[in-house]
Design an enzyme around this catalytic site. Structure first.
Site, PDB file in Angstrom:
ATOM      1  CE1 TYR A 107      -4.205  -1.785   0.945  1.00  9.44           C
ATOM      2  CE2 TYR A 107      -2.559  -3.353   1.696  1.00  9.44           C
ATOM      3  CZ  TYR A 107      -3.853  -3.063   1.337  1.00  9.44           C
ATOM      4  OH  TYR A 107      -4.803  -4.057   1.358  1.00  9.44           O
ATOM      5  CG  HIS A 117      -8.829  -1.359  -3.584  1.00  9.98           C
ATOM      6  ND1 HIS A 117      -9.354  -2.543  -3.138  1.00  9.98           N
ATOM      7  CD2 HIS A 117      -9.886  -0.576  -3.918  1.00  9.98           C
ATOM      8  CE1 HIS A 117     -10.672  -2.484  -3.208  1.00  9.98           C
ATOM      9  NE2 HIS A 117     -11.023  -1.304  -3.671  1.00  9.98           N
ATOM     10  CE  LYS A 148      -4.455  -5.646  -5.230  1.00 12.84           C
ATOM     11  NZ  LYS A 148      -5.408  -4.604  -5.196  1.00 12.84           N
TER      12      LYS A 148
END
Length: 171
Positions: A107, A117, A148
């Protein structure tokens, strides 16, 4: 603060009036709370032990950092630990990436589970590891499929780390 090692989990009892384990979880985002116990992974425990924020005991014997490093090496976790430590020291929040086939979810600063997220999946690979092209492609596709980026952490024989940001590109 005292933690007890058992079955590869470090447990910190949350006693009435004790705010440190709760703060460690809520503010610093370490471990997970199960009933009245904060549970840490071996990697999280080693990091906190090395930073003098936790004392770890096994059968009432206090463990030192050297013991923990040897334990991580015996379980083939040391390279993951040095990547974890490096990223944690840079201020990132790190959680397990197991369900995504990676070592960690990363993160960005200011984000955390429940407040956004993760931005990256981190895959730790030794420099001399022969990676199969199909495996590599699957790492990238999984990261792309869950919105991601893939961060490859390449660890050399001196345990130095080189990071590569890998993104999916459609021709």
């Amino acid at each position: 603060m005292r933690g007890n090692l058992s079955n590869d989990i470090i447990s910190i009892k949350i006693e009435e009036g004790s705010k440190k384990p709760i703060a460690l979880h809520e503010k610093s985002l370490f471990g997970k709370i199960e009933a009245d116990t904060l549970q840490l992974s071996l990697i999280e425990g080693c990091y906190l032990l090395e930073k003098n924020r936790l004392n770890i005991f096994k059968d009432d014997e206090k463990l030192d950092v050297a013991y923990f490093i040897d334990l991580l090496k015996s379980k083939d976790l040391y390279s993951k630990y040095i990547v974890y430590r490096d990223l944690k020291d840079r201020g990132y929040v790190i959680k397990t990436g197991f369900k995504y086939g990676s070592e960690f979810r990363l993160y960005d600063r200011g984000r955390s589970p429940g407040k956004g997220h993760s931005d990256y999946l981190v895959k730790v690979i030794f420099e001399n590891y022969d990676i199969n092209a199909l495996d590599f492609a699957s790492y990238v596709r999984i990261a792309h499929g869950v919105n991601k980026k893939l961060l490859l952490a390449i660890v050399d024989e001196d345990f130095d780390i080189t990071y590569y940001n890998v993104e999916w590109t459609r021709p």
